[in-house]
Motif scaffolding. Structure first.
Motif, PDB file in Angstrom:
ATOM      1  N   ASP A 147      -0.974 -19.792  46.024  1.00 42.27           N
ATOM      2  CA  ASP A 147      -1.195 -18.359  45.821  1.00 42.27           C
ATOM      3  C   ASP A 147      -2.068 -17.781  46.941  1.00 42.27           C
ATOM      4  O   ASP A 147      -1.830 -16.650  47.406  1.00 42.27           O
ATOM      5  N   LEU A 148      -3.071 -18.559  47.379  1.00 44.00           N
ATOM      6  CA  LEU A 148      -3.928 -18.099  48.470  1.00 44.00           C
ATOM      7  C   LEU A 148      -3.135 -17.988  49.770  1.00 44.00           C
ATOM      8  O   LEU A 148      -3.310 -17.030  50.542  1.00 44.00           O
ATOM      9  N   ASP A 179       0.073 -17.369  50.005  1.00 48.65           N
ATOM     10  CA  ASP A 179       0.925 -16.180  49.888  1.00 48.65           C
ATOM     11  C   ASP A 179       0.141 -14.908  50.191  1.00 48.65           C
ATOM     12  O   ASP A 179       0.662 -13.964  50.799  1.00 48.65           O
ATOM     13  N   GLU A 180      -1.112 -14.889  49.763  1.00 47.05           N
ATOM     14  CA  GLU A 180      -1.941 -13.705  49.956  1.00 47.05           C
ATOM     15  C   GLU A 180      -2.392 -13.556  51.401  1.00 47.05           C
ATOM     16  O   GLU A 180      -2.365 -12.456  51.961  1.00 47.05           O
ATOM     17  N   ARG A 181      -2.800 -14.663  52.028  1.00 45.51           N
ATOM     18  CA  ARG A 181      -3.388 -14.598  53.371  1.00 45.51           C
ATOM     19  C   ARG A 181      -2.354 -14.739  54.499  1.00 45.51           C
ATOM     20  O   ARG A 181      -2.647 -14.385  55.643  1.00 45.51           O
ATOM     21  N   PRO A 205       1.067 -13.375  54.574  1.00 48.88           N
ATOM     22  CA  PRO A 205       2.192 -12.632  53.976  1.00 48.88           C
ATOM     23  C   PRO A 205       3.471 -12.678  54.794  1.00 48.88           C
ATOM     24  O   PRO A 205       4.558 -12.538  54.249  1.00 48.88           O
TER      25      PRO A 205
END
Length: 739
Positions: free
Chosen positions: A57-58, A60-62, A64
């Motif tokens: 998830d991290l 995917d966030e950092r 993109p």
């Protein structure tokens, strides 16, 4: 309950055309909805709350724009024996393939192995990764064919080229062969049991209708609830097996009631009220056990459990309505041919006054009652010995190493393991969060050095930062294979050392990658197994306490269930983990057992074991309540129900065994585990251990404290009230007893 179901069966028999039309309309409606529904999603699962999932998830966030969600193909090049991929002609062929692959539509990049230093130390093997902008399900045929043609041209030069990844993944073409095998064996068992084509065909027909409704329903709702094709496999298994078994119990009781002298409509109503009550209770136990899979907290497991529970609900409803309706169309066709022949010849002198003739079930029960202790010891010791290997159970998720060697994915996996080491196929991704750190590069460098110095790590890649420079990803390659126990220990060591490292560098990091995800998934399933087993066993005791109004019978049933489950797990470990007899079922690679399999086994076998317990012991209790001595009640109960239970168990085993032929290791292990569990539970526990224990307990088996007896509701699962309200009539020549 029995009275309500009696009225339901009587109503369905009378309004048979309406009931049949409604069910066919439901089947047509779900089929139309399935045809119009969007394609279901690819298989996959999320692990909320686990470290590996949080790391993803991290990322995917950092990151993109990293294309992390796009499909990929790993092209593995192996030079002929004695040659190297760095030879001029081989190098030229590889570089040409990379250029061609990179020019395909939807391709983000194709990595040159010689520039990326993706060549093995001995020069025999190299690999290139082709990344796509779209997910595997969204790749066009043109994109796939472009890459396949480029690979074919490279192979023509003499290179061995294998492909891994999900972009060109081989899709097994199994069709519905597993269900077909199960239906074929079930047909034979039903024909032998009933001696009538109509009686054998009716349970098959209703089961197929139920499975059709269940599977088209899954397809119709697939895109809405994220139900993949694999999600529906368990529903297909249980829908078919339970649908046949439940209809079998009702049809068998209908034939018995006809043999006792009841007219068709009354016999159908009584069958629905008596056997139908047991079917409703048995189905309820299966549904509760499957719905209980939600306690594991794994979305994929929850979907599979709820989908299968829905299929069982459909099977129960069809059994209680469509089966008596179809009996109304063919009231005499389901009777044995010999019975109809006797009726036509007016040979009705041989009549039934309660079914006191000996059969194989009563003779077997009488043998057990005479020698209960040796039979009990033999059954318990035998199953106990089979359960011993379960202590060494290792959980994991199968990858390319579990594929058949005929697939290019498996050959690519083996080539990479041989050229770069066994751990290359399962690298660990270290996601470093440097947000708020004064010197991110220095922090990442210190973490990389600490990980590289850990025993069991072969290499660590240079760090890759995102644009904001607050997150970095480092890839660490273990020295052991992804499913090796040493790799699990390595991940635990890295996570155990992390707090001290984070304090020193001022940054945090998490470990993910497919290997870490599988390790976390296995641990989550393992931690959920004992609580789930406790809930299931406790539920078994409570439900059977309500049904049999006894303390010792539920305890005996729960212990017997535990014994059969552990023995089945032991058999699974012996075959799939240690390889004994693996070649007999086409298993090419042994290793850890699929993480979800033990939970599936616990839940499903619980429901089915309670089916057999209810159908067998309820008839024993019925005989005991009517005044028979404990030992004779066991014989009478087995005389009435053992043949049907044996047929049901054989059908269940046949249906599950059909899935052992699957090329997917996940389906193969589930099919094998369920098949052997049914064999152990039905033929050892229910047919041997149960009568032996009941014979040893005698009257004590049916005792219940008076205070508790007053508190418990009387469910009347065996339909005792109906038997009193609708006594057996003297049969006329056309109602001769079924044998």
């Amino acid at each position: 309950m029995a009275t309500f179901l009696y009225r339901t069966g009587r109503w369905a028999f009378r309004w048979r055309r309406l009931v049949t039309f409604l069910w066919l309309a439901v089947l047509a409606g779900t089929g139309f909805a399935a045809a119009q529904a969007p394609a279901p999603p690819d298989d996959g699962f999320a692990l909320p709350g686990l470290e590996s999932q949080r790391a993803y998830d991290l990322m995917d966030e950092r990151f993109p724009d990293s294309g992390a969600h796009g499909a990929s193909a790993r092209l593995v090049f192996v030079a002929p024996d004695g040659e190297k991929v760095t030879a001029t002609r081989h190098k030229a062929a590889i570089e040409k393939l990379v250029v061609e692959a990179g020019g395909g539509s939807q391709v983000v990049q194709a990595v040159d192995p010689f520039r990326a230093q993706a060549v093995s130390a001995d020069g025999s093997t190299a690999y290139s990764t082709v990344t796509f902008e779209a997910e595997a399900a969204d790749l066009t045929e043109a994109s796939r064919e472009h890459l396949e043609r480029a690979v074919a041209r490279a192979r023509d030069t003499g290179l061995t080229v294998e492909t891994g990844g999900d972009a060109l993944a081989t899709q097994p073409a199994e069709g519905r062969s597993a269900e077909a095998v199960g239906l074929l064996v079930a047909s034979v068992v039903l024909l032998v049991t009933f001696g009538s084509m109509a009686a054998a065909g009716l349970p098959l027909l209703t089961a197929v209708i139920g499975v059709g409704i269940g599977m088209t329903g899954v397809t119709a709702l697939g895109s809405t609830f994220g139900l993949s094709p694999t999600t529906g496999t368990l529903a297909s298994m249980l829908g078919l097996a339970c649908g046949i078994d439940y209809a079998l119990f009702v049809v068998s009781r209908y034939r018995e009631e006809r043999g006792r002298g009841h007219v068709p409509r009354e016999a159908a109503a009584l069958a629905t009220g008596t056997a139908g009550s047991a079917v409703l209770f048995a189905g309820l136990t299966v549904v509760i056990a499957l719905a209980g899979l939600t306690v594991a907290g794994i979305p994929m497991l929850t979907k599979m459990g709820l989908t299968a529970a829905g299929a069982v609900v459909v099977a129960v409803l069809i059994c209680l309505t469509l089966v008596p309706a179809l009996l109304g169309f063919w009231p005499d066709a389901v009777l044995a041919r010999r019975t109809r022949r006797k009726a036509r010849g007016a040979k009705g002198a041989e009549r039934d006054h309660g079914g006191t003739e000996d059969n194989r079930g009563s003779r077997w029960a009488r043998l057990v009652v005479r020698r209960p202790l040796p039979v009990l010891l033999l059954g318990v010791v035998g199953l106990g010995a089979l359960a011993v290997p379960a202590a060494g159970l290792r959980l994991g998720m199968p990858g390319a190493e579990a594929e058949p060697t005929s697939t290019t994915e498996r050959r690519a996996y083996d080539a990479l393991a041989e050229g770069f080491g066994p751990g290359f196929n399962g690298p660990l991704s270290i996601v470093v969060d440097t947000e708020g750190t004064d010197d991110p590069e220095a922090a990442v460098e210190m973490i990389s050095r600490r990980i590289a110095a850990t025993d069991g790590i072969v290499s660590v890649s240079p760090a890759r930062f995102n644009e904001a420079r607050d997150t970095a990803v480092v890839t660490a390659v273990p020295s052991t294979a992804p499913t090796d126990a040493a790799t699990i220990d390595l991940v635990k060591t890295l996570r155990g050392d992390r707090p001290a490292v984070e304090v020193r560098v001022g940054a945090t990091y998490r470990i993910t990658g497919s290997t870490a995800v599988n390790i976390d998934f296995a641990e989550k399933c393992r931690s959920a197994l004992v609580p789930y087993l406790t809930v299931v066993v406790g539920l078994a005791v409570v439900l059977l306490l309500l049904v049999f109004r006894s303390l010792l019978v539920p305890l005996k049933a729960a212990l017997g269930y535990l014994l059969s489950v552990l023995a089945a797990l032991g058999a699974v470990v012996m075959v799939f983990q240690h390889g004994y007899g693996a070649e007999l079922i086409g298993l090419e690679q042994t290793g850890p057992i699929m993480s979800m399999m033990p939970i599936f086994l616990v839940g499903i076998v619980f429901g089915l074991a309670m089916d057999y317990e209810v159908f067998l012991v309820s008839r024993v209790r019925e005989a005991y309540v009517h005044g028979e001595r404990p030992g004779q009640a066991v014989v009478s109960g087995f005389r009435s129900s053992s043949r049907v239970v044996v047929a049901a168990a054989l059908i269940m085993t046949a249906v599950f065994s059909g899935f052992v032929g699957s090329v997917e290791s996940m389906i193969k292990v589930i099919g094998f585990g369920l098949a052997v569990a049914i064999l152990f539970d039905a033929f050892v526990v229910r047919m041997a251990v149960v009568p032996a224990v009941l014979a040893l307990l005698g009257d004590r088996a049916w005792r219940l404290p008076r205070r508790l007896e007053r508190l418990l509701p009387d469910l009347d699962v065996e339909g005792g009230r109906l038997t009193r309200e609708h006594p057996t009539v003297v049969p006329s020549p056309d109602l001769t007893r079924i044998r």
